[in-house]
Write a protein that holds these residues in place. Structure first.
Motif, short mmCIF file in Angstrom:
data_model
loop_
_atom_site.label_atom_id
_atom_site.label_comp_id
_atom_site.label_asym_id
_atom_site.label_seq_id
_atom_site.Cartn_x
_atom_site.Cartn_y
_atom_site.Cartn_z
N SER A 246 0.73 -1.39 -0.02
CA SER A 246 0.09 0.27 0.07
C SER A 246 0.90 1.24 -0.05
CB SER A 246 -0.94 0.13 1.17
OG SER A 246 -1.71 -1.01 1.09
N ILE A 247 1.89 1.02 0.86
CA ILE A 247 2.71 2.50 0.82
C ILE A 247 3.50 2.79 -0.42
CG2 ILE A 247 4.96 3.47 1.82
CD1 ILE A 247 4.11 1.86 4.52
N GLU A 248 4.00 1.59 -1.30
CA GLU A 248 4.69 1.89 -2.35
C GLU A 248 3.80 2.23 -3.49
OE1 GLU A 248 6.88 -1.76 -3.04
OE2 GLU A 248 8.42 -1.39 -1.71
N THR A 249 2.60 1.62 -3.38
CA THR A 249 1.56 2.19 -4.38
C THR A 249 1.22 3.33 -4.33
OG1 THR A 249 0.75 -0.27 -4.35
CG2 THR A 249 -0.57 1.28 -5.57
N ILE A 250 0.78 4.09 -3.04
CA ILE A 250 0.60 5.32 -2.82
C ILE A 250 1.56 6.37 -3.33
CG2 ILE A 250 0.66 5.76 -0.43
CD1 ILE A 250 -2.13 6.92 -2.33
N ILE A 251 3.09 6.09 -3.09
CA ILE A 251 4.16 7.20 -3.17
C ILE A 251 4.79 7.07 -4.39
CG2 ILE A 251 6.20 7.78 -2.10
CD1 ILE A 251 3.79 8.13 -0.24
N SER A 252 4.54 5.68 -5.29
CA SER A 252 5.26 5.49 -6.28
C SER A 252 4.78 6.82 -7.45
CB SER A 252 5.00 4.23 -6.88
OG SER A 252 5.53 3.35 -6.22
N PHE A 254 3.93 9.74 -6.82
CA PHE A 254 4.71 10.95 -6.27
C PHE A 254 6.33 11.16 -6.54
CE2 PHE A 254 6.20 13.81 -3.09
CZ PHE A 254 5.20 14.89 -3.55
N VAL A 255 7.02 9.89 -6.61
CA VAL A 255 8.51 9.94 -6.72
C VAL A 255 8.81 9.18 -7.73
CG1 VAL A 255 8.68 10.35 -4.12
CG2 VAL A 255 8.71 8.23 -5.09
N GLY A 256 8.17 8.19 -8.53
CA GLY A 256 8.52 7.52 -9.45
C GLY A 256 8.59 6.14 -9.08
N VAL A 257 8.38 5.25 -9.93
CA VAL A 257 8.40 3.70 -9.84
C VAL A 257 9.80 3.45 -9.72
CG1 VAL A 257 7.86 1.46 -10.71
CG2 VAL A 257 6.38 3.28 -11.30
N GLY A 258 9.92 2.78 -8.32
CA GLY A 258 11.31 2.13 -8.27
C GLY A 258 12.16 2.99 -7.27
N ASN A 259 11.50 4.42 -6.79
CA ASN A 259 12.27 5.40 -5.95
C ASN A 259 11.96 5.26 -4.52
OD1 ASN A 259 13.85 6.05 -8.21
ND2 ASN A 259 12.12 7.50 -8.97
N VAL A 260 11.21 4.21 -4.16
CA VAL A 260 10.54 4.28 -2.71
C VAL A 260 10.77 2.92 -2.26
CG1 VAL A 260 8.24 3.87 -3.39
CG2 VAL A 260 8.77 4.47 -1.18
N ARG A 261 11.41 2.59 -1.02
CA ARG A 261 11.38 1.37 -0.41
C ARG A 261 10.80 1.42 0.86
NH1 ARG A 261 12.68 0.75 -4.82
NH2 ARG A 261 14.49 -0.47 -5.66
N ALA A 262 9.99 0.56 1.35
CA ALA A 262 9.52 0.49 2.68
C ALA A 262 9.43 -0.82 3.39
CB ALA A 262 7.91 0.86 2.39
N GLN A 263 9.49 -0.92 4.73
CA GLN A 263 9.36 -2.05 5.59
C GLN A 263 8.45 -1.89 6.73
OE1 GLN A 263 10.71 -5.03 5.26
NE2 GLN A 263 11.66 -4.50 2.98
N VAL A 264 7.77 -2.65 7.25
CA VAL A 264 6.60 -2.52 8.06
C VAL A 264 6.91 -3.77 9.14
CG1 VAL A 264 4.25 -2.38 8.50
CG2 VAL A 264 5.27 -1.27 6.58
N THR A 265 6.80 -3.30 10.18
CA THR A 265 6.65 -4.38 11.57
C THR A 265 5.61 -4.21 12.20
OG1 THR A 265 9.38 -4.45 11.56
CG2 THR A 265 8.03 -5.37 13.46
N LEU A 413 0.38 10.80 3.55
CA LEU A 413 -0.10 9.88 2.76
C LEU A 413 0.00 8.46 3.52
CD1 LEU A 413 0.76 11.13 -0.67
CD2 LEU A 413 -1.39 11.00 0.27
N ILE A 414 1.37 8.39 3.68
CA ILE A 414 1.90 7.12 4.54
C ILE A 414 0.83 6.80 5.85
CG2 ILE A 414 3.33 5.60 5.76
CD1 ILE A 414 5.61 7.06 3.96
N LYS A 415 0.83 8.03 6.54
CA LYS A 415 -0.21 7.66 7.87
C LYS A 415 -1.44 7.29 7.45
CE LYS A 415 2.73 10.55 10.84
NZ LYS A 415 2.77 11.87 11.90
N ASN A 416 -2.09 8.22 6.51
CA ASN A 416 -3.53 7.73 6.16
C ASN A 416 -3.53 6.30 5.61
OD1 ASN A 416 -4.16 10.47 6.78
ND2 ASN A 416 -3.97 11.18 5.09
N VAL A 417 -2.63 6.23 4.89
CA VAL A 417 -2.80 4.84 4.23
C VAL A 417 -2.47 3.50 5.20
CG1 VAL A 417 -0.56 4.09 3.36
CG2 VAL A 417 -2.44 3.51 1.83
N VAL A 418 -2.01 3.57 6.21
CA VAL A 418 -1.54 2.40 7.14
C VAL A 418 -2.70 2.88 8.38
CG1 VAL A 418 0.55 2.07 6.31
CG2 VAL A 418 0.27 3.59 8.15
N GLY A 419 -3.29 3.82 8.46
CA GLY A 419 -4.16 3.83 9.75
C GLY A 419 -3.15 4.33 10.96
#
Length: 544
Positions: A246-252, A254-265, A413-419
């Motif tokens: 969800s994070i990579e889909t909403i941010i890509s 904005f910054v372009g495909v392949g320009n964002v990496r996310a890790q969630v615990t 955007l990240i806060k809204n997409v992950v609640g």
């Protein structure tokens, strides 16, 4: 120039006048030419063989080969893997015919084995045959799974006992042979366990063991030795993977495909909690209180008749004073308590007592709460965003970090997409750094002489050219010279001549021709005596 029809007629005329041995040689050569051309044509049109079955046991392979021989279907054996191959255009037809004959089948005949029961079979033998038939049916059912190549089922069914303490539940063991490079998902293993458990009476799922050909235990029940449940771990990974996607889909965008990496615990709570709350309402408001029951007692006692009697002064002769409660409860009286009125004495000496008891309902509230298993306790998010690429007027590409406003937008955007919930303890760390691009991997170009497609095309073209070259050589180098030989007149007719032709010529020409023919005949006699002998025999036979 002679026409093709005239040349062909001359060829056949020469063939009819040729000796018998030459005719036979011509026919043999022509037959060999036709056979070679036919063989080459059949070789070029050879059927393409495809794999029918691979990795069969000796028993199944023999049964399949016997069935193919009965169906008059050509087959081959592959040296790699021991596969049975049939022509490609008959592959599906042969498979359907073999399936109708239940081939191949590594398991037993199943319940069909019960059709051959002998008369007088004991009950013990019948039970053993039933168990073997049930094992075969289960193995055949398990083999229908895509990744299972073969299966064996062993059932341990105890004889029923009238003593409850001695009765034991049946158990089962399943041995699977998986295909090369194949594996089973935990859900598929659970499906096999439930299939066996539901097919045998009183067989619990925990008594079913599934093992593969390498000896690995597939049917591990419950929690592992390290205290973790595989299903819970998988659920946790799925939750984390969903947040990352969800994070990579909403941010890509904005910054372009392949320009964002996310890790969630995700910190999950898998404890199951059940809570029952029971509350009592004191019901102090008597006006709205619900009345449960009312008891009223009124006693009238004559003063004379009810006087003291017996031994004077005896306390036992005095009646006990009963408790009394007023009919109307005074203010401040708690509900549910008995109310009494005091006794009164009239002037005539009569004693009157009136008691009233009113019971009120006590308010009660019961709540049963079951906490959901697998609740999300806390999220920890780490997001890395690449610098923005900027191209100037000269076409030079430079790396530029994001502005504070852009970082704030991405964070929202990240806060809204992950609640995102701060009170829950969620944390978010956003970092904007330039990504290190790995050096481009140079892929070596495959030469044309190593390209599989080129090699396949070259082989096909080479085979067709070879066939055409051999056919052209046989036609132009063998058949055509042979036809020309038969088209020419026989040497005896042009060299020795006949008496009739010598008689019509003039003496001078006849002498010159005779001398020339004589010299030619001598030369031919020296070179080929058999030919001269045959000519002389022909003259003698014709009285020449």
């Amino acid at each position: 120039m002679a026409s093709p029809g005239t040349a062909l007629a001359e060829h056949f005329a020469g063939l009819t006048q040729a000796p018998l041995q030459q005719k036979i040689g011509y026919l043999i050569t022509l037959a060999a030419l036709i056979a070679v051309l036919g063989g080459m044509w059949m070789w070029s049109k050879a059927p393409d063989y495809r794999v029918l079955y691979a990795g069969l046991s000796d028993r199944d392979g023999g049964a399949v080969v016997a069935a193919l021989s009965q169906m008059d279907v050509a087959y081959r054996f592959s040296e790699v893997g021991g596969a049975i191959m049939v022509p490609a255009h008959k592959l599906h037809e042969v498979r359907m015919k073999l399936a109708a004959q239940d081939l191949p089948s590594s398991s037993s005949d199943g319940f069909r084995a019960m059709d051959n029961q002998k008369f007088g079979t004991s009950q013990f033998v019948e039970q053993i045959n039933y168990q073997r038939a049930l094992e075969g049916e289960l193995a055949r059912s398990i083999q229908t799974l895509a990744n299972v190549q073969s299966a064996r089922v062993h059932l341990a069914i105890n004889r029923p006992s009238v003593f409850v303490r001695n009765s034991q539940k049946p158990s089962a063991s399943v041995v699977l042979r998986l295909g090369a490079g194949r594996s089973l998902e935990p859900g598929q293993v659970s499906a096999i366990v439930n299939l066996v458990s539901n097919s045998v009476p009183d067989l619990p799922a925990r008594n079913v063991t599934v093992v593969d050909q390498s000896g690995a235990l597939l049917s591990s029940q419950g929690i592992h030795g390290n205290g973790f449940d595989p299903a819970q771990l998988k659920y946790k990974r799925d939750i984390e993977a969903g947040f990352v996607k969800s994070i990579e889909t909403i941010i890509s965008p904005f910054v372009g495909v392949g320009n964002v990496r996310a890790q969630v615990t995700a910190d999950m709570d898998f404890s199951k909690v059940e809570r029952v709350d029971k509350k009592y309402d004191p019901n102090a408001n008597q006006a709205n209180a619900a009345m449960r029951s009312t008891t009223t007692t009124e006693v009238v006692q004559n003063g004379t008749a009810a006087g003291a009697g017996g031994i004077p002064g005896a306390t036992s002769n005095q009646p006990p004073r009963p408790a009394s409660a007023p009919v109307t409860a005074p203010a401040g009286t708690q509900p549910g308590r008995a109310l009494s009125t005091p006794s009164t004495t009239t002037q005539s000496g009569d004693t009157r007592r009136k008691d009233a008891t009113v019971n009120y309902e006590v308010g009660e509230a019961i709540s049963h709460t079951v906490q959901q298993v697998g609740t999300l306790k806390r999220l920890s998010l780490a997001v890395v965003v690449n610098h923005r690429s900027v191209r100037d007027a000269e076409g030079t590409v430079t790396s530029k970090p994001l502005s504070d406003q852009e970082k704030t937008q991405i964070t929202d955007l990240i806060k809204n997409v992950v609640g995102f919930n701060k009170e829950r303890g969620d944390t978010l760390n956003l970092v904007n750094v330039p990504f290190t691009q790995p050096p481009p991997v140079e892929i070596a170009e495959i030469p044309l002489w190593k390209d599989p497609e080129v090699l396949s095309s070259a082989k096909e073209i080479g085979r067709n050219l070879l066939i055409a070259g051999i056919a052209l050589y046989l036609v132009l180098g063998v058949l055509r010279p042979m036809l020309r030989t038969f088209a020419e007149p026989l040497p005896t007719q042009g060299v020795l001549g006949s008496p009739e032709s010598l008689a019509v010529e003039s003496p001078e020409k006849a002498a010159a021709t005779y001398e020339a023919n004589l010299q030619a005949a001598k030369q031919i006699a020296r070179q080929d005596p058999k030919l001269v002998a045959n000519v002389v025999k022909g003259w003698v036979a014709n009285n020449g």
